[in-house]
Design an enzyme around this catalytic site. Structure first.
Site, mmCIF file in Angstrom:
data_model
loop_
_atom_site.group_PDB
_atom_site.id
_atom_site.type_symbol
_atom_site.label_atom_id
_atom_site.label_comp_id
_atom_site.label_asym_id
_atom_site.label_seq_id
_atom_site.Cartn_x
_atom_site.Cartn_y
_atom_site.Cartn_z
ATOM 1 N N HIS A 1 0.922 0.976 -13.788
ATOM 2 C CA HIS A 1 2.040 -0.043 -13.482
ATOM 3 C C HIS A 1 3.242 -0.035 -13.834
ATOM 4 O O HIS A 1 4.197 1.569 -14.172
ATOM 5 C CB HIS A 1 1.203 -0.643 -15.047
ATOM 6 C CG HIS A 1 1.861 -1.844 -15.490
ATOM 7 N ND1 HIS A 1 1.715 -3.170 -14.625
ATOM 8 C CD2 HIS A 1 3.076 -2.250 -16.212
ATOM 9 C CE1 HIS A 1 2.563 -4.002 -15.011
ATOM 10 N NE2 HIS A 1 3.803 -3.458 -16.198
ATOM 11 N N ASN B 1 -4.767 2.619 -12.657
ATOM 12 C CA ASN B 1 -4.257 1.595 -12.406
ATOM 13 C C ASN B 1 -3.088 2.207 -12.889
ATOM 14 O O ASN B 1 -2.750 3.120 -13.442
ATOM 15 C CB ASN B 1 -4.300 0.603 -13.362
ATOM 16 C CG ASN B 1 -2.645 -0.583 -12.865
ATOM 17 O OD1 ASN B 1 -3.499 -1.170 -11.750
ATOM 18 N ND2 ASN B 1 -2.784 -1.731 -13.912
ATOM 19 N N LEU C 1 -9.330 -7.949 -13.446
ATOM 20 C CA LEU C 1 -10.472 -7.667 -13.368
ATOM 21 C C LEU C 1 -11.734 -7.982 -14.847
ATOM 22 O O LEU C 1 -11.146 -7.859 -15.815
ATOM 23 C CB LEU C 1 -10.916 -6.171 -13.008
ATOM 24 C CG LEU C 1 -10.459 -4.724 -11.445
ATOM 25 C CD1 LEU C 1 -10.453 -4.125 -11.619
ATOM 26 C CD2 LEU C 1 -11.590 -6.400 -10.313
ATOM 27 N N ASP D 1 -9.041 -0.691 -19.314
ATOM 28 C CA ASP D 1 -10.086 -1.032 -20.146
ATOM 29 C C ASP D 1 -10.317 -2.702 -20.251
ATOM 30 O O ASP D 1 -9.545 -3.037 -19.126
ATOM 31 C CB ASP D 1 -9.662 -0.924 -21.932
ATOM 32 C CG ASP D 1 -8.269 -1.509 -22.188
ATOM 33 O OD1 ASP D 1 -7.940 -2.386 -22.045
ATOM 34 O OD2 ASP D 1 -8.315 -1.314 -23.469
ATOM 35 N N GLU D 2 -10.848 -3.425 -20.920
ATOM 36 C CA GLU D 2 -11.487 -4.596 -21.350
ATOM 37 C C GLU D 2 -9.688 -5.664 -20.855
ATOM 38 O O GLU D 2 -9.862 -7.187 -21.059
ATOM 39 C CB GLU D 2 -11.800 -5.229 -21.277
ATOM 40 C CG GLU D 2 -13.634 -4.314 -20.661
ATOM 41 C CD GLU D 2 -14.675 -4.553 -22.006
ATOM 42 O OE1 GLU D 2 -15.018 -5.556 -22.695
ATOM 43 O OE2 GLU D 2 -15.712 -4.575 -21.365
ATOM 44 N N ARG E 1 -5.092 -8.784 -8.790
ATOM 45 C CA ARG E 1 -6.130 -9.050 -9.987
ATOM 46 C C ARG E 1 -6.300 -8.460 -11.373
ATOM 47 O O ARG E 1 -6.974 -7.092 -11.482
ATOM 48 C CB ARG E 1 -7.086 -9.696 -8.945
ATOM 49 C CG ARG E 1 -7.086 -10.593 -7.760
ATOM 50 C CD ARG E 1 -7.485 -11.042 -7.281
ATOM 51 N NE ARG E 1 -7.224 -12.262 -6.066
ATOM 52 C CZ ARG E 1 -6.914 -12.878 -6.149
ATOM 53 N NH1 ARG E 1 -7.051 -13.604 -7.566
ATOM 54 N NH2 ARG E 1 -6.379 -14.147 -4.503
ATOM 55 N N ASP F 1 -3.536 -4.177 -18.602
ATOM 56 C CA ASP F 1 -2.126 -3.297 -18.982
ATOM 57 C C ASP F 1 -2.513 -2.481 -20.013
ATOM 58 O O ASP F 1 -1.214 -2.775 -20.421
ATOM 59 C CB ASP F 1 -1.435 -3.625 -18.619
ATOM 60 C CG ASP F 1 -0.783 -4.288 -16.631
ATOM 61 O OD1 ASP F 1 -2.097 -3.793 -16.172
ATOM 62 O OD2 ASP F 1 -0.107 -5.181 -16.763
ATOM 63 N N GLY G 1 1.130 -1.193 -0.307
ATOM 64 C CA GLY G 1 -0.025 -0.330 -0.172
ATOM 65 C C GLY G 1 0.927 1.284 -0.101
ATOM 66 O O GLY G 1 0.177 2.245 0.290
HETATM 67 C C1 GAR Z 1 3.798 -0.737 -7.124
HETATM 68 O O1 GAR Z 1 5.303 -1.099 -7.596
HETATM 69 C C2 GAR Z 1 2.459 -1.043 -9.072
HETATM 70 O O2 GAR Z 1 2.871 -0.171 -9.797
HETATM 71 C C3 GAR Z 1 2.580 -2.610 -8.636
HETATM 72 O O3 GAR Z 1 2.718 -2.927 -7.056
HETATM 73 C C4 GAR Z 1 3.387 -2.190 -6.415
HETATM 74 C C5 GAR Z 1 2.598 -2.362 -5.276
HETATM 75 O O4 GAR Z 1 3.429 -1.154 -4.473
HETATM 76 N N1 GAR Z 1 1.699 -2.924 -9.354
HETATM 77 C C6 GAR Z 1 1.337 -3.685 -10.476
HETATM 78 O O5 GAR Z 1 2.184 -4.836 -10.805
HETATM 79 C C7 GAR Z 1 -0.483 -3.702 -11.059
HETATM 80 N N2 GAR Z 1 -0.139 -4.835 -11.991
HETATM 81 P P1 GAR Z 1 2.271 -1.238 -3.103
HETATM 82 O O6 GAR Z 1 1.540 -2.033 -3.078
HETATM 83 O O7 GAR Z 1 3.363 -0.459 -2.005
HETATM 84 O O8 GAR Z 1 1.552 0.396 -3.009
#
Ligand code: GAR
Length: 200
Positions: A109, A107, A93, A141-142, A91, A145, A12
């Site tokens: 990434h 989102n 969606l 979108d559907e 996850r 990423d 988080g």
């Molecule tokens: C972040 O680096 C985010 O970009 C990535 O997970 C990490 C979460 O860190 N998200 C993905 O890989 C989504 N596919 P956090 O829990 O410390 O925010």
């Protein structure tokens, strides 16, 4: 005031950057709800500490994806969420969920999309040997990423990087661009035109 619903799976830190931006007066929005798909994760603690309503919809206790997402949607609707923020939500969606909040799900990434989508971006970046990586905020979108890109930041991939050191360098940028991208949305400055997002 725009109400955000932030969905997380773990630590988080991206959530924290949004909490901090709001507290510092850099983002005029309210986090109405933090949802996780796993119990006992740090994202729930961060929300609790900030006095934000939080709860876990444990995917493992749901019969299937449909009932999991139905519970998520119930909670988001009950909290009158305007914009769904995926912050380390690991996850995929379904199209049904995406349609329920069409053009209202963001989102982040940890790569420069469309390069290195999926769950192991940093590993894939290091294996491929690119010299620049970064992060991308996009509308969902559907596909996976694949939605229209709002904002990106680049960082160098350094000799001797491992997944941890690269992730830390990318995260610093995530914590800057995610609140900034949400702010553009809140200010009504994001126009989606096909694949492109125009900042007005
Ligand atoms: C972040 O680096 C985010 O970009 C990535 O997970 C990490 C979460 O860190 N998200 C993905 O890989 C989504 N596919 P956090 O829990 O410390 O925010």
């Amino acid at each position: 005031m725009i109400k955000l619903g932030v969905m997380c799976s773990g630590r988080g830190s991206d959530l924290q950057s949004i909490i901090d931006a709001i507290a510092d007066g850099k983002l005029e929005a309210q986090i109405a709800l933090v949802l996780t798909d796993k119990p006992n994760v740090m994202a729930l603690e961060r929300a609790e500490r900030a006095g934000i309503k939080n709860l876990c919809v444990d995917r493992k206790l749901c019969a299937d994806q449909l009932s999991f997402e139905a519970k998520l949607l119930n909670e988001l609707r009950a909290a009158e969420v305007d914009l769904v923020i995926l912050a380390g939500f690991m996850r995929i969606l379904s199209p049904t969920f995406v349609r329920a909040y069409k053009d209202r799900i963001m989102n982040i990434h940890p790569s420069l999309l469309p390069a290195f989508p999926g769950a192991h971006a940093h590993r894939d970046v290091l294996e491929y040997g690119v010299k620049v990586s970064g992060c991308t905020v996009h509308f969902v979108d559907e596909g996976t990423d694949s939605g229209p890109i709002i904002m990106q930041a680049a960082v160098p991939v350094l000799e001797g990087d491992d997944e941890e050191s690269l992730a830390a360098r990318v995260l610093e940028q995530e914590h800057i661009i995610y609140p900034a991208a949400i702010r553009l949305y809140v200010e009504g400055r994001l126009n989606i035109k096909g694949r492109k997002v125009c900042i007005v």
